[in-house]
Design an enzyme around this catalytic site. Structure first.
Site, PDB file in Angstrom:
ATOM      1  CG  LEU A   1      17.365 -20.614  42.424  1.00  0.00           C
ATOM      2  CD1 LEU A   1      18.009 -21.457  41.331  1.00  0.00           C
ATOM      3  CD2 LEU A   1      15.857 -20.519  42.197  1.00  0.00           C
TER       4      LEU A   1
ATOM      5  CB  SER B   1      10.428 -18.406  52.298  1.00  0.00           C
ATOM      6  OG  SER B   1      10.384 -17.081  51.822  1.00  0.00           O
TER       7      SER B   1
ATOM      8  CG  HIS C   1      13.570 -22.280  44.337  1.00  0.00           C
ATOM      9  ND1 HIS C   1      14.059 -21.443  45.302  1.00  0.00           N
ATOM     10  CD2 HIS C   1      12.483 -21.654  43.807  1.00  0.00           C
ATOM     11  CE1 HIS C   1      13.319 -20.344  45.349  1.00  0.00           C
ATOM     12  NE2 HIS C   1      12.351 -20.452  44.463  1.00  0.00           N
TER      13      HIS C   1
ATOM     14  CE  LYS D   1       7.239 -20.337  51.061  1.00  0.00           C
ATOM     15  NZ  LYS D   1       6.614 -19.031  51.357  1.00  0.00           N
TER      16      LYS D   1
END
Ligand code: PAF
Length: 275
Positions: free
Chosen positions: A25, A177, A29, A141
């Site tokens: 995470l 990411s 997130h 994304k």
């Protein structure tokens, strides 16, 4: 926070908000979770590194795993449930439904990662069957993934509200990411060219209204040889296909490799937008 490996009927009656993840995470997130909390529904975050969406065994094996840190983050955010299923629970040996992501699932991300979107849709469908959420939250994304999941919800007539969250970026514009932690500092720096390239392409296109030339110009301007483009396309935002006529909204999608790590990003915009 309750950590669960299986879904019991009590949870089903809650009408929860689900945030599916593969763990590792990051701030992206956290943004999804903050959005989820606004709904005032019980919040379930799932962590399952879905083997069937990886076409490359090494990519699956190397996918970052930071479960202790993830649990700490979710506890601090006061998430209600963390769902960490075993593979056998998601994919029981007595059968489960496999979802075919169709023609679009084999383009762009799907072309370079055969079977990827079939795997994504199959696991998301299993999570929907098991949890029966009222709402589900995804980041923008993964634009092609989001488009295909919206189609799945329509095709299956699920009564699930899909909430889309805007891409979270670092101070240099790099889209966050889980894979970014695999980059060196130098690699991270190179990867910031991706957002610049998206902005460049948008500017060229809004000025010229010429898709092919805008893409050629953007590629020519790419100053670093350390970034290898897999695809760079301008698509119709409504259909996620190459535009056959003038559209009002577009999305530029890109996948590129930096230090062997595959990174994706996108930028959506309106034709009427001023530069
Ligand atoms: O976006 C992801 O992290 C994954 O593709 C998802 C939606 C959790 C399915 O495994």
């Amino acid at each position: 926070m309750k950590i669960i490996k299986e879904i019991d009927k009590d949870i089903l009656t809650l009408g929860a908000c689900l945030i599916p993840t593969m763990g590792a995470l990051h701030a992206g997130h956290i943004q999804l979770i903050k959005e989820g909390k606004k709904l005032k529904l019980p919040l379930i975050v799932s962590i399952f590194v879905n083997p069937i969406q990886f076409n490359d065994k090494d990519d699956f094996a190397n996918y970052p795993k930071t479960i202790d840190k993830d649990i700490e983050i979710l506890n601090n955010l006061q998430v209600d449930y963390l769902f960490i299923p075993d593979s056998e629970y998601i994919y029981p040996s007595n059968g489960f439904e496999s979802i075919d992501s169709g023609e679009l699932g084999r383009k762009y991300e799907g072309e370079s990662r055969p079977g990827h979107f079939d795997g994504v849709l199959t696991v998301v469908n299993r999570l929907f069957e098991l949890i029966e959420p009222k709402a589900v939250i995804f980041g923008k994304k993964d634009a092609q993934q989001l488009f295909l999941i919206k189609k799945l919800v329509l095709d299956k007539k699920y009564k699930i509200q899909i909430i889309e969250c805007k891409t979270v970026r670092d101070s240099n514009g790099l889209a966050l990411s889980s894979r970014n932690i695999l980059l060196s500092k130098k690699g991270e720096n190179i990867a910031t060219s991706i957002k610049k390239l998206l902005n460049e392409t948008k500017k060229n296109f809004l000025t010229s209204k010429d898709i092919e030339n805008s893409l050629i110009e953007a590629r020519d301007k790419l100053s670093t040889k350390n970034l290898k483009i897999d695809y760079l396309e301008i698509l119709d935002y409504e259909t996620f296909c190459k535009p056959t006529k003038i559209s009002n909204s577009y999305i530029i999608v890109i996948a590129a490799y930096v230090e062997g790590i595959r990174l994706i990003d996108n930028l959506d915009f309106q034709l009427e937008e001023t530069l």
